[in-house]
Each structure stands twice: as structure tokens, then as C-alpha cells.
Design an enzyme around this catalytic site. Structure first.
Site, short mmCIF file in Angstrom:
data_model
loop_
_atom_site.label_atom_id
_atom_site.label_comp_id
_atom_site.label_asym_id
_atom_site.label_seq_id
_atom_site.Cartn_x
_atom_site.Cartn_y
_atom_site.Cartn_z
CD GLU A 86 10.40 -29.46 40.68
OE1 GLU A 86 10.63 -29.19 41.87
OE2 GLU A 86 10.62 -30.57 40.18
CG HIS A 105 12.96 -27.31 35.82
ND1 HIS A 105 14.02 -28.20 35.82
CD2 HIS A 105 11.86 -28.05 36.11
CE1 HIS A 105 13.56 -29.42 36.11
NE2 HIS A 105 12.26 -29.35 36.27
CG HIS A 107 11.58 -32.67 32.62
ND1 HIS A 107 10.44 -33.32 33.04
CD2 HIS A 107 11.97 -31.91 33.67
CE1 HIS A 107 10.14 -32.94 34.28
NE2 HIS A 107 11.05 -32.08 34.68
CE1 TYR A 126 34.53 -23.32 21.48
CE2 TYR A 126 34.15 -21.52 23.02
CZ TYR A 126 34.01 -22.07 21.76
OH TYR A 126 33.35 -21.37 20.79
CG HIS A 168 13.87 -33.69 37.77
ND1 HIS A 168 13.39 -33.28 39.00
CD2 HIS A 168 13.19 -32.96 36.85
CE1 HIS A 168 12.43 -32.38 38.81
NE2 HIS A 168 12.30 -32.16 37.52
CE1 TYR A 221 37.48 -9.10 24.15
CE2 TYR A 221 38.14 -11.33 24.77
CZ TYR A 221 38.46 -10.06 24.33
OH TYR A 221 39.75 -9.75 24.08
ZN LIG Z 1 10.98 -30.98 36.50
#
Ligand SMILES: [Zn+2]
Length: 228
Positions: A86, A105, A107, A126, A168, A221
Site C-alpha cells: 500500500e 492503515h 483492517h 461527538y 478493505h 484545546y
Molecule cells: Zn489494507
């Protein structure tokens, strides 16, 4: 935070921090095996680039020398290891978003469950604002490792620090490795809460003006940490 933060120099210590983040991602239960990847922007002498986890190695076995330095200018690399499959979206995000230094990244299961339905996370809580906006988008599907996936991810990250990837997983980006990891964990937690709330039907959403107030407070903040 400025648009052009001072970057750390590639070092053994920085490489250890990337490995620790990758291991922490799995220890936190937001990733399994070699599915995810981690990168951090840095310099090597006068060259800007990023350190990224290599493809095909267990995080527990990673040594500092296994990480790959990709040059920001052209994506080229040297050394014995190949970068994560990736690497394209890591490179493109680092190029497009200089304020975001670290990318995680994963999964992670609940966020990916939503993404398998092509759904992002709406302002049901929130803390969705932790990702930088009133929602967390889901990028359309494209094959892993492709330029198309990178393009979709960058678009979904517009004015945001995290997004889901359809069928993904998750991308979380922040100003440091610990913050990126914390955001990835937060996104997974939000997804789990959202799925639980959906068991009673689609939950009501916070109005735009309230999310704007929350975003303003976060900016003023800093993001709330654990115990907020
Ligand atoms: Zn991936």
C-alpha cells in the site's frame, strides 16, 4: 501546527518507533497478521521521504533495517526490502498533506464491517470530530495497492484525518505515530459504538452546528485523550 513541520531525520530510534506502532496496532486488536501498515515522514540528509513497513514480514520480527525509505520526490527506494503493497497511498497522502506526519492503515473489524456496506461513520457521537470533520467518509472500493485506491482515499480524506476504505479497512493520519495509532483505535471504537447503536435502528445525528462547536473546541484545546 504549521503546514511545514520540522521533520525527524531517519534514525534507528525513528525506525523502532514505526515498528512499535505496527506491533501496538496488532496488540490493540485493530489489526491481525501482516494486513496493515505504518509510515512516518522524515528526512535523510537533504532528501524528504517516508519510512514504511516492508511487505511480507511479521511485525514481531521486524528490525530497524527492514523498514523502507521511500523518496517523496519520486517514490524510489533502495535497500533489500520491498515496501508495503500500500505504499502508493502512503506516498500520496504524505505528498498532499504535509501537516500529517504519520499514517496507520488497519483492517480493524468493526470499521471494516461498516466499510463492507460502503458506509462511513455519521455524526452519531461527538467524538466523530476526532477525525477532523462532521463525519468519517468511506472511500469507494478499488484493488489494494492501486493508484485508483490511493485517489479514492485522498478524496475521502479531504479536510479529514481518517477515512474508511470500502471492502478493505481504515486509514488514520496524524501529526505523530502515537496520535495516528490513537486515531485508528478511536475510529474502530466509534464504528463499534455505531454498530451497537444501529441495533436499535439508525441513531439520531448531531446537528451541523453542534459538530462545528465540537470541532472548534478540539482545535482550541487539542483532542481529548483517554479520560476526557
Ligand atoms: Zn489494507
Amino acid at each position: 501546527m504549521t503546514d511545514e513541520p520540522l521533520l525527524a531525520e531517519d534514525s534507528n530510534e525513528l525506525r523502532r518507533a514505526v515498528i512499535d506502532t505496527a506491533c501496538a496496532m496488532n496488540d490493540a486488536g485493530i489489526n491481525v497478521n501482516k494486513a496493515g501498515n505504518v509510515s512516518v515522514r522524515c528526512t535523510r540528509g537533504s532528501r524528504a521521504g517516508l519510512l514504511i513497513t516492508p511487505t511480507g514480514l511479521d511485525y514481531g520480527e521486524l528490525q530497524p533495517a527492514d523498514l523502507v525509505f521511500l523518496r517523496l520526490a519520486d517514490g524510489s527506494h533502495t535497500g533489500g526490502r520491498e515496501p508495503s503493497s500500500e505504499w502508493r497511498f502512503h506516498l500520496d497522502i504524505h505528498r498532499a498533506r504535509p501537516e500529517l506526519i504519520a499514517i496507520v492503515h488497519t483492517h480493524s473489524p468493526s470499521a471494516t464491517a461498516l466499510a463492507c456496506h460502503g458506509r462511513g461513520i455519521p455524526p452519531f457521537h461527538y467524538m466523530v470530530a476526532a477525525a477532523g470533520g462532521a463525519d468519517i467518509r468511506c472511500a469507494p472500493y478499488a484493488t489494494f495497492g492501486t493508484q485508483a485506491l490511493s485517489d479514492h482515499a485522498l478524496a475521502a480524506l479531504t479536510d479529514r484525518k481518517a477515512c474508511l476504505l470500502a471492502h478493505h479497512g481504515v486509514i488514520a493520519c496524524e501529526a505523530s505515530l502515537p496520535q495516528a495509532l490513537a486515531l485508528a483505535i478511536e475510529v474502530e471504537h466509534l464504528a463499534r459504538m455505531y454498530l451497537a447503536a444501529c441495533a436499535l435502528g439508525e441513531p439520531p445525528r448531531l446537528p451541523d452546528d453542534e459538530m462545528a462547536r465540537v470541532l472548534a473546541k478540539f482545535e482550541h484545546y487539542g483532542q481529548p485523550g483517554p479520560g476526557h
